[in-house]
Motif scaffolding. Structure first.
Motif, mmCIF file in Angstrom:
data_model
loop_
_atom_site.group_PDB
_atom_site.id
_atom_site.type_symbol
_atom_site.label_atom_id
_atom_site.label_comp_id
_atom_site.label_asym_id
_atom_site.label_seq_id
_atom_site.Cartn_x
_atom_site.Cartn_y
_atom_site.Cartn_z
ATOM 1 N N UNK A 177 0.786 -1.225 0.000
ATOM 2 C CA UNK A 177 0.000 0.000 0.000
ATOM 3 C C UNK A 177 0.820 1.277 0.000
ATOM 4 N N UNK A 178 2.139 1.176 0.136
ATOM 5 C CA UNK A 178 2.968 2.387 0.053
ATOM 6 C C UNK A 178 2.923 2.956 -1.355
ATOM 7 N N UNK A 179 2.975 4.283 -1.433
ATOM 8 C CA UNK A 179 3.000 4.975 -2.719
ATOM 9 C C UNK A 179 4.389 5.579 -2.895
ATOM 10 N N UNK A 180 5.049 5.218 -3.992
ATOM 11 C CA UNK A 180 6.381 5.761 -4.250
ATOM 12 C C UNK A 180 6.390 6.476 -5.596
ATOM 13 N N UNK A 181 7.347 7.387 -5.764
ATOM 14 C CA UNK A 181 7.571 8.040 -7.050
ATOM 15 C C UNK A 181 8.983 7.700 -7.504
ATOM 16 N N UNK A 182 9.115 7.382 -8.787
ATOM 17 C CA UNK A 182 10.419 7.071 -9.356
ATOM 18 C C UNK A 182 10.737 8.101 -10.432
ATOM 19 N N UNK A 183 12.022 8.327 -10.663
ATOM 20 C CA UNK A 183 12.438 9.224 -11.723
ATOM 21 C C UNK A 183 12.182 10.684 -11.390
ATOM 22 N N UNK A 184 12.490 11.553 -12.345
ATOM 23 C CA UNK A 184 12.290 12.994 -12.196
ATOM 24 C C UNK A 184 11.806 13.552 -13.524
ATOM 25 N N UNK A 185 11.634 14.861 -13.568
ATOM 26 C CA UNK A 185 11.281 15.514 -14.832
ATOM 27 C C UNK A 185 12.526 15.824 -15.667
ATOM 28 N N UNK A 186 13.692 15.619 -15.087
ATOM 29 C CA UNK A 186 14.925 15.851 -15.823
ATOM 30 C C UNK A 186 15.143 14.738 -16.838
ATOM 31 N N UNK A 187 15.909 15.036 -17.888
ATOM 32 C CA UNK A 187 16.145 14.074 -18.948
ATOM 33 C C UNK A 187 17.156 13.005 -18.558
ATOM 34 N N UNK A 188 17.892 13.217 -17.480
ATOM 35 C CA UNK A 188 18.842 12.203 -17.055
ATOM 36 C C UNK A 188 19.092 12.328 -15.565
ATOM 37 N N UNK A 189 19.590 11.257 -14.978
ATOM 38 C CA UNK A 189 19.904 11.245 -13.557
ATOM 39 C C UNK A 189 20.879 10.102 -13.282
ATOM 40 N N UNK A 190 21.795 10.315 -12.332
ATOM 41 C CA UNK A 190 22.704 9.263 -11.881
ATOM 42 C C UNK A 190 22.459 8.923 -10.423
ATOM 43 N N UNK A 191 21.265 9.231 -9.929
ATOM 44 C CA UNK A 191 20.963 9.099 -8.503
ATOM 45 C C UNK A 191 20.354 7.735 -8.182
ATOM 46 N N UNK A 192 21.201 6.768 -7.898
ATOM 47 C CA UNK A 192 20.717 5.493 -7.379
ATOM 48 C C UNK A 192 20.214 4.535 -8.431
ATOM 49 N N UNK A 193 19.579 3.450 -7.957
ATOM 50 C CA UNK A 193 19.020 2.444 -8.853
ATOM 51 C C UNK A 193 17.956 3.075 -9.759
ATOM 52 N N UNK A 194 17.851 2.589 -10.965
ATOM 53 C CA UNK A 194 16.849 3.097 -11.903
ATOM 54 C C UNK A 194 15.544 2.338 -11.666
ATOM 55 N N UNK A 195 14.784 2.795 -10.680
ATOM 56 C CA UNK A 195 13.536 2.109 -10.338
ATOM 57 C C UNK A 195 12.486 2.277 -11.422
ATOM 58 N N UNK A 196 12.535 3.378 -12.161
ATOM 59 C CA UNK A 196 11.594 3.549 -13.264
ATOM 60 C C UNK A 196 11.751 2.403 -14.252
ATOM 61 N N UNK A 197 12.981 2.122 -14.638
ATOM 62 C CA UNK A 197 13.235 1.033 -15.582
ATOM 63 C C UNK A 197 12.823 -0.315 -15.009
#
Length: 457
Positions: A171-191
Motif C-alpha cells: 500500500x505504500x506509494x512511491x515516485x520514481x524518476x524525475x522531470x529531468x532528462x537524465x539522472x545518476x541518482x541510485x538504482x533506476x527504479x523507473x526502468x
C-alpha cells in the motif's frame, strides 16, 4: 484467502464502483488470444491513487491477488486472474494531468490511452509516438514495455517513461524518476517497473517524453522478390543513415489477405510498408533514396503516398491485420509469436519459420516490424482443439529457440504474461532467479499479478 471479507471491505469503500457481476468478471478474465478465461472475484474501479492504495491494503490483509487492467488488449494473458482476486480497472483514472510544452513531457493517469493523449496534444505541436497498433492504455504499455510500428525511429516505452507513481504491494506509494532528462541518482527504479507486467506494483501515474509533430509525412509501399531482399534493403538503408519512422513487413500470405479484405491492390509478393517523418525536403529525399535502394534489391511497384487519407488507409490496414487474418478462419483464435532477433538474422529467422509452418497443418501468415528485427506469425487455431493448440505451441517454441540461437529474444514487445513464462529460463538462465528475488523483496506474499513473468513464491 477470504474473498468475501475482502469484497465486503472494498464495497464499503467503493460502493457501486466494485463489481461482482458475472458479465464484468468474464470480461476481465478474457484474453485477446488463445488463453482460457480466468475471471477475478471482483473488479474495482478506483478514481485516484489514494483509493488504489486503499484497495491494495485491504487485499493485502486478506491475501487477495491484485491484477491491473487498462484496456485489455494484451496478448499473453497478462490481465487474467488464474488465482482469482481483484482486478483494478483504471477506466476512471484516464486523464491528462499536465502538459509541459517547453520541457516536452506530459503527466498522465494509467488508463489514458495513446489515442486520447495524442488527441489532447494535437494543438500543442507535440505527439506521443509509441504505436502498438491497438489503442492501448499508457499504464499497460509501460507495464509490458510495449513498442510497435514506430519503434525503429522513436524507440519503445522504455525510452519514453521518465518517471512513475506506483502503489506497492503493502500500500505504500512511491515516485520514481524525475522531470529531468537524465539522472545518476541510485538504482533506476523507473526502468525496473517498466516491463514488470504489474508483478511489482500498480502504476497510478506516468511522466512521459514527447516529440514534435513532424512538418511532413510520406508513406510508401514496395514489393520484393523474397524476404531476403526486403531485409537486405532495410539493412542498407539504415547503414546509409536513413531513419524511416515505420518499416513494416508483410509476407505474401498476409498481402493476399489484406488485398481481399481491405480492397488493397498490392502486388502478390512480400512487401515493405514505410513512413518518413521530417521536413518537406527531407521526407521527399529520404523516400526517393529508399526507392533507389529498394530497386537495387529487386523491388517493384514503389509507390509513395503523401495525402493524409491515403496514409491513414494504409496504416489502418496494417493495424487491423491481426483481426483481418483471424477473419479468414471464422471462430479461430491465435497463438501470436513475438520473437525479435538482430536485424542481420531476421531473414533467416522468417525463412525458417515459414518453412516450419508450411510443414505443419496450420496457417500462419507473418508480419512484423522489420526495422527492428521483430516479427509475428499469426498461428490460427481452434480454441477447443487440443491438437491444434499443441501444434501451434510447438511451432512458436521452435521459433523462440531459433531466435535465442541467433542472439534474440522470445518477446520483442508483447511481454511474457502466462504464455511465454515457460521460455524465461532458456532465455535468462540464472538471471530469471534474480528477477524472482526482486519480486519477493517487493511482494513477499506474491499478490501482485500472480502467475505471470517470474517464478512464483
Amino acid at each position: 484467502m477470504d474473498p468475501s471479507a475482502a469484497i465486503e471491505e472494498l464495497r464499503a469503500m467503493l460502493g457501486e464502483r466494485l463489481s461482482t457481476g458475472k458479465s464484468d468478471l468474464a470480461l476481465h478474465g478474457r484474453s485477446e488470444t488463445w488463453h482460457a478465461e480466468m475471471p477475478p472475484d471482483a473488479v474495482a474501479y478506483p478514481s485516484d491513487t489514494r483509493e488504489v492504495a486503499g484497495i491494495v491494503r485491504i487485499c493485502a490483509r486478506h491475501g487477495m491477488p491484485l491484477i491491473g487492467w487498462g484496456t485489455g488488449t494484451a496478448l499473453e494473458g497478462h490481465a487474467s486472474a488464474p488465482r482469482g482476486g481483484v482486478t483494478v480497472d483504471f477506466r476512471d483514472m484516464a486523464g491528462v494531468i499536465e502538459v509541459a510544452e517547453r520541457d516536452m513531457l506530459v503527466r498522465v493517469q494509467p488508463g489514458c490511452t495513446r489515442g486520447a493523449l495524442n488527441a489532447h496534444l494535437r494543438a500543442t505541436g507535440l505527439m506521443f509516438p509509441v504505436d502498438p497498433g491497438a489503442d492501448a492504455s499508457l499504464g499497460g504499455m509501460a507495464s509490458t514495455r510495449a513498442s510497435g510500428t514506430t519503434a525503429v525511429r522513436y524507440g519503445t516505452m522504455r525510452d519514453h517513461v521518465l518517471g512513475l507513481e506506483v502503489v506497492l504491494a503493502d500500500g505504500r506509494v512511491i515516485r520514481t524518476g524525475t522531470r529531468a532528462r537524465k539522472s545518476s541518482a541510485g538504482y533506476d527504479l523507473t526502468a525496473l517497473f517498466v516491463g514488470s507486467e504489474g508483478t511489482l506494483g500498480l502504476i497510478t501515474e506516468l511522466t512521459l517524453r514527447l516529440h514534435g509533430q513532424p512538418e511532413a509525412i510520406a508513406a510508401a509501399t514496395c514489393a520484393f522478390p523474397d524476404t531476403d531482399a526486403a531485409v537486405a534493403a532495410v539493412i542498407e538503408a539504415r547503414q546509409m543513415g536513413l531513419t524511416p519512422a515505420r518499416i513494416e513487413f508483410l509476407d505474401r500470405a498476409t498481402v493476399r489477405i489484406v488485398n481481399a479484405a481491405d480492397g488493397m491492390e498490392l502486388p502478390d509478393a512480400p512487401h515493405l510498408l514505410l513512413e518518413f517523418h521530417g521536413s518537406d525536403g527531407a521526407v521527399t529525399e529520404d523516400a526517393d533514396r529508399f526507392g533507389e535502394i529498394a530497386a537495387e534489391h529487386g523491388a517493384v511497384g514503389f509507390a509513395a503516398a503523401t495525402r493524409a487519407e491515403d496514409r491513414s488507409r494504409l496504416w489502418a490496414m496494417r493495424h487491423r491485420a491481426y483481426h483481418t487474418i483471424l477473419a479468414t478462419r471464422p471462430g479461430a483464435t491465435a497463438i501470436v509469436t513475438d520473437v525479435c532477433v538482430p536485424i542481420s538474422a531476421l531473414a533467416a529467422a522468417i525463412s525458417r519459420a515459414e518453412a516450419e509452418i508450411a510443414d505443419s497443418s496450420l496457417d500462419g501468415p507473418i508480419l512484423g516490424h522489420v526495422g527492428d528485427g521483430n516479427y509475428h506469425a499469426i498461428l490460427m487455431v481452434d480454441r477447443d482443439d487440443p491438437s491444434e493448440i499443441a501444434t501451434a505451441k510447438r511451432l512458436s517454441d521452435a521459433m523462440v529457440a531459433h531466435a535465442l540461437e541467433l542472439g534474440g529474444t522470445a518477446t520483442g514487445e508483447h511481454g511474457v504474461g502466462l504464455g511465454k513464462l515457460h521460455l524465461m529460463q532458456a532465455e535468462h538462465g540464472d538471471a530469471w532467479d534474480v528477477m524472482s528475488m526482486v519480486k519477493r523483496a517487493l511482494d513477499p506474499e506474491g499478490l501482485m499479478n500472480p502467475g505471470k513473468l517470474v517464478r512464483q513464491n
